[in-house]
Design an enzyme around this catalytic site. Sequence first.
Site, PDB file in Angstrom:
ATOM      1  CE  LYS A  87      -4.090   1.062   2.881  1.00 50.72           C
ATOM      2  NZ  LYS A  87      -5.357   0.755   3.843  1.00 50.72           N
TER       3      LYS A  87
HETATM    4  C1  E4P Z   1      -8.341   1.585   3.331  1.00 48.34           C
HETATM    5  O1  E4P Z   1      -7.650   1.480   3.435  1.00 48.34           O
HETATM    6  C2  E4P Z   1      -7.637   2.249   4.767  1.00 48.34           C
HETATM    7  O2  E4P Z   1      -7.617   1.408   5.551  1.00 48.34           O
HETATM    8  C3  E4P Z   1      -9.248   2.318   5.921  1.00 48.34           C
HETATM    9  O3  E4P Z   1     -10.710   2.764   4.255  1.00 48.34           O
HETATM   10  C4  E4P Z   1      -9.886   4.147   5.996  1.00 48.34           C
HETATM   11  O4  E4P Z   1     -10.821   4.180   6.908  1.00 48.34           O
HETATM   12  P1  E4P Z   1     -11.441   5.461   8.068  1.00 48.34           P
HETATM   13  O5  E4P Z   1     -11.465   6.760   6.564  1.00 48.34           O
HETATM   14  O6  E4P Z   1     -12.536   5.077   8.480  1.00 48.34           O
HETATM   15  O7  E4P Z   1     -10.291   5.401   8.704  1.00 48.34           O
END
Ligand code: E4P
Length: 218
Positions: A87
């Site tokens: 990522k």
């Molecule tokens: C995506 O891969 C992120 O880990 C995640 O969806 C972020 O979500 P949040 O806005 O609830 O922290």
Amino acid sequence: MKFFIDTANLKEIEEAASLGILDGVTTNPSLMAKEGIGGKAMIFDHYKAICDLVDGPVSAEVISTDFDGMIREAFELREIADNIVVKIPMTHAGIKAIKYLSDHDINTNCTLVFSQGQALMAAKAGATFVSPFIGRLDDISSDGIQLIADIRLIYDNYGFDTQILAASIRHPMHIIESAKIGADVVTSPLKPLLALLNHPLTDKGLEKFLADYRKNNP
Ligand code: E4P
């Protein structure tokens, strides 16, 4: 549509996997911190534990913000398991890293995407997944679902292979709307995912069926 779970909690991953409908996992540094995971060895062990629970892609995020650091981390993360997806944040250095990793057959998930332009750049660089954060856009009175629709249109116009991974899911309707628009993947916390199973008429109907059955089967 693929279902990923957005958590680093092993019990939640196990629970979702036990339903038989789980296609992958996404994590991020905040989710890892929430589980009390810190230090390189512990972090890598935890990713390994997640990868052992699911066959599908497991997103593990780099911490470096410079190109060289991202590439170094990406190759280290890739050693953990074959299903690791690296990522990478949507930044200047991040796009360069995604292009480099894509050229070296390493799967990437371009994270922290909030605009059509960013999604276009991620696809051009060859990202495997692009993660528009719909909940965080909704939080600031922007239309997160509309962003998914716009990215779908752009990707379909040019046949980009990058999969749209709807992220930052807050409630089950985010999942439904993402599915209607044609997101390839949704990554959700456990609660909204399980909420898809529920309907009061299902509960009421089942109660009645069982009550009727018991009339002749005391
Ligand atoms: C995506 O891969 C992120 O880990 C995640 O969806 C972020 O979500 P949040 O806005 O609830 O922290």
